[in-house]
Design a protein around this motif. Sequence first.
Motif, PDB file in Angstrom:
ATOM      1  N   ARG A 106       0.824  -1.209   0.000  1.00 45.07           N
ATOM      2  CA  ARG A 106       0.000   0.000   0.000  1.00 45.07           C
ATOM      3  C   ARG A 106       0.859   1.261   0.000  1.00 45.07           C
ATOM      4  N   ARG A 107       1.855   1.288   0.860  1.00 45.70           N
ATOM      5  CA  ARG A 107       2.713   2.472   0.960  1.00 45.70           C
ATOM      6  C   ARG A 107       3.466   2.707  -0.339  1.00 45.70           C
ATOM      7  N   TYR A 108       3.996   1.646  -0.931  1.00 41.40           N
ATOM      8  CA  TYR A 108       4.740   1.788  -2.178  1.00 41.40           C
ATOM      9  C   TYR A 108       3.812   2.198  -3.328  1.00 41.40           C
ATOM     10  N   GLY A 109       2.574   1.707  -3.280  1.00 41.82           N
ATOM     11  CA  GLY A 109       1.610   2.113  -4.297  1.00 41.82           C
ATOM     12  C   GLY A 109       1.305   3.595  -4.229  1.00 41.82           C
ATOM     13  N   LEU A 110       1.154   4.118  -3.007  1.00 42.42           N
ATOM     14  CA  LEU A 110       0.901   5.543  -2.836  1.00 42.42           C
ATOM     15  C   LEU A 110       2.101   6.369  -3.298  1.00 42.42           C
ATOM     16  N   MET A 111       3.301   5.906  -2.950  1.00 41.75           N
ATOM     17  CA  MET A 111       4.492   6.625  -3.366  1.00 41.75           C
ATOM     18  C   MET A 111       4.661   6.601  -4.884  1.00 41.75           C
ATOM     19  N   THR A 112       4.304   5.479  -5.494  1.00 41.73           N
ATOM     20  CA  THR A 112       4.396   5.376  -6.953  1.00 41.73           C
ATOM     21  C   THR A 112       3.460   6.367  -7.634  1.00 41.73           C
ATOM     22  N   MET A 113       2.225   6.469  -7.137  1.00 41.57           N
ATOM     23  CA  MET A 113       1.282   7.424  -7.708  1.00 41.57           C
ATOM     24  C   MET A 113       1.762   8.860  -7.513  1.00 41.57           C
ATOM     25  N   LEU A 114       2.379   9.116  -6.367  1.00 44.44           N
ATOM     26  CA  LEU A 114       2.894  10.457  -6.113  1.00 44.44           C
ATOM     27  C   LEU A 114       4.032  10.799  -7.062  1.00 44.44           C
ATOM     28  N   VAL A 115       4.923   9.836  -7.301  1.00 45.58           N
ATOM     29  CA  VAL A 115       6.062  10.067  -8.193  1.00 45.58           C
ATOM     30  C   VAL A 115       5.586  10.246  -9.630  1.00 45.58           C
ATOM     31  N   LEU A 116       4.586   9.465 -10.035  1.00 40.11           N
ATOM     32  CA  LEU A 116       4.098   9.557 -11.404  1.00 40.11           C
ATOM     33  C   LEU A 116       3.545  10.936 -11.733  1.00 40.11           C
ATOM     34  N   GLN A 117       3.049  11.649 -10.729  1.00 43.90           N
ATOM     35  CA  GLN A 117       2.504  12.973 -10.966  1.00 43.90           C
ATOM     36  C   GLN A 117       3.587  13.998 -11.291  1.00 43.90           C
ATOM     37  N   MET A 118       4.829  13.663 -10.989  1.00 39.90           N
ATOM     38  CA  MET A 118       5.922  14.600 -11.237  1.00 39.90           C
ATOM     39  C   MET A 118       6.368  14.621 -12.690  1.00 39.90           C
ATOM     40  N   PHE A 119       5.951  13.638 -13.466  1.00 46.13           N
ATOM     41  CA  PHE A 119       6.385  13.546 -14.856  1.00 46.13           C
ATOM     42  C   PHE A 119       5.233  13.937 -15.776  1.00 46.13           C
ATOM     43  N   PRO A 120       5.490  14.744 -16.784  1.00 46.86           N
ATOM     44  CA  PRO A 120       4.426  15.095 -17.739  1.00 46.86           C
ATOM     45  C   PRO A 120       3.961  13.882 -18.525  1.00 46.86           C
ATOM     46  N   GLY A 121       2.690  13.875 -18.858  1.00 41.64           N
ATOM     47  CA  GLY A 121       2.101  12.715 -19.514  1.00 41.64           C
ATOM     48  C   GLY A 121       2.708  12.380 -20.861  1.00 41.64           C
ATOM     49  N   PHE A 122       3.162  13.402 -21.598  1.00 40.42           N
ATOM     50  CA  PHE A 122       3.660  13.132 -22.946  1.00 40.42           C
ATOM     51  C   PHE A 122       4.999  12.394 -22.950  1.00 40.42           C
ATOM     52  N   LEU A 144      -8.230   5.620 -26.903  1.00 43.88           N
ATOM     53  CA  LEU A 144      -8.018   6.955 -26.344  1.00 43.88           C
ATOM     54  C   LEU A 144      -8.687   7.076 -24.976  1.00 43.88           C
ATOM     55  N   ILE A 145      -9.880   6.515 -24.843  1.00 42.99           N
ATOM     56  CA  ILE A 145     -10.589   6.555 -23.561  1.00 42.99           C
ATOM     57  C   ILE A 145      -9.799   5.841 -22.472  1.00 42.99           C
ATOM     58  N   LEU A 146      -9.245   4.675 -22.797  1.00 37.98           N
ATOM     59  CA  LEU A 146      -8.462   3.918 -21.814  1.00 37.98           C
ATOM     60  C   LEU A 146      -7.211   4.679 -21.393  1.00 37.98           C
ATOM     61  N   VAL A 147      -6.578   5.371 -22.333  1.00 34.46           N
ATOM     62  CA  VAL A 147      -5.393   6.165 -22.005  1.00 34.46           C
ATOM     63  C   VAL A 147      -5.764   7.283 -21.027  1.00 34.46           C
ATOM     64  N   TYR A 148      -6.839   7.986 -21.319  1.00 40.07           N
ATOM     65  CA  TYR A 148      -7.272   9.066 -20.435  1.00 40.07           C
ATOM     66  C   TYR A 148      -7.669   8.535 -19.062  1.00 40.07           C
ATOM     67  N   ALA A 149      -8.426   7.438 -19.042  1.00 39.89           N
ATOM     68  CA  ALA A 149      -8.907   6.889 -17.772  1.00 39.89           C
ATOM     69  C   ALA A 149      -7.748   6.432 -16.896  1.00 39.89           C
ATOM     70  N   GLY A 150      -6.778   5.743 -17.493  1.00 34.31           N
ATOM     71  CA  GLY A 150      -5.633   5.293 -16.721  1.00 34.31           C
ATOM     72  C   GLY A 150      -4.769   6.446 -16.242  1.00 34.31           C
ATOM     73  N   GLY A 151      -4.624   7.457 -17.072  1.00 35.35           N
ATOM     74  CA  GLY A 151      -3.787   8.588 -16.700  1.00 35.35           C
ATOM     75  C   GLY A 151      -4.375   9.468 -15.614  1.00 35.35           C
ATOM     76  N   SER A 152      -5.669   9.378 -15.396  1.00 36.56           N
ATOM     77  CA  SER A 152      -6.311  10.224 -14.380  1.00 36.56           C
ATOM     78  C   SER A 152      -6.242   9.624 -12.979  1.00 36.56           C
ATOM     79  N   ILE A 153      -5.840   8.365 -12.860  1.00 38.90           N
ATOM     80  CA  ILE A 153      -5.886   7.691 -11.564  1.00 38.90           C
ATOM     81  C   ILE A 153      -4.915   8.279 -10.535  1.00 38.90           C
ATOM     82  N   PRO A 154      -3.625   8.487 -10.858  1.00 37.21           N
ATOM     83  CA  PRO A 154      -2.686   8.936  -9.803  1.00 37.21           C
ATOM     84  C   PRO A 154      -3.122  10.223  -9.098  1.00 37.21           C
ATOM     85  N   PHE A 155      -3.369  11.277  -9.864  1.00 34.08           N
ATOM     86  CA  PHE A 155      -3.740  12.549  -9.242  1.00 34.08           C
ATOM     87  C   PHE A 155      -5.105  12.463  -8.564  1.00 34.08           C
TER      88      PHE A 155
END
Length: 280
Positions: A106-122, A144-155
């Motif tokens: 759980r802790r590593y999952g939260l940290m991973t989502m936090l780190v992913l937000q630091m990088f631009p999507g492109f 395209l929908i799946l890309v958007y849906a997956g990319g919105s999860i971390p933030f």
Amino acid sequence: MIKIILHSNKLIDSIIYLILFITAVTVLYPVYWIIIGSLNPGDSLFSTKLVPDHLTFEHFRYLFKETDYLTWYKNTLKVAFFNMIISTFLVVSAAYAFSRFRFPGRRYGLMTMLVLQMFPGFMGMIAIYILLLQMGLLDNLWGLILVYAGGSIPFGAWLVKGYFDGFPKGLEEAAKLDGANHIQIFYKIMLPLSTPILVFIAISNFIGPWMDFIFARLILRSDSNKTLAIGLYEMVTGRGNSQFTTFAAGAVLVAIPITILFLISQRYMVDGLKAGANKG
């Protein structure tokens, strides 16, 4: 002394009103320019006047009769709507799991989502392109929908998790004593109390795909799958602003769904804030 204080307060009020006036003009001027440009006769940017001699709806007629604007509109609406539904469900489910459950990783999952937000999507565009190509979802709206849906999860998950963390665990414990399981607690207790954040997440997940150009340009190729951003961009690119007024007409119509969405959701957001204020 009192006169000096009153004079100082009036001066401060005048400065505040001046700043607000300048801000309003700065915000509203481009909006007025686009709206009035869509109603100006002619096609060129240089022929557009702030106060035209007469108004015309010819550019709107041209969009619907001579271009594939309706197809672009339907495609964009489909992508934005289904992304709003899917991504909101994924975000809220992930946030509830991270907020209320304790499990390995759980802790590593939260940290991973936090780190992913630091990088631009492109930065992951090439990887996404190859992945969709292997899955057969390239030039596909669902890809395209799946890309958007997956990319919105971390933030989104981090945001909603923080909101869920503010709820007292006594609510869930009382529900468990009454025989409720986790699914019932999630749908009947957590979601009704989370209306403000759910509305915010839903609106954000709708607006993102509606306005996005980069990923849509990368994934979609055929004319039948183009979105509004791609279609309007191709309408004016390399043409020396010769179709600016038609572009402006299309931009005005683009703003309508977002405006309606805000007007509809505003009441629910206020009601949700009132309910949240009284829940304690």
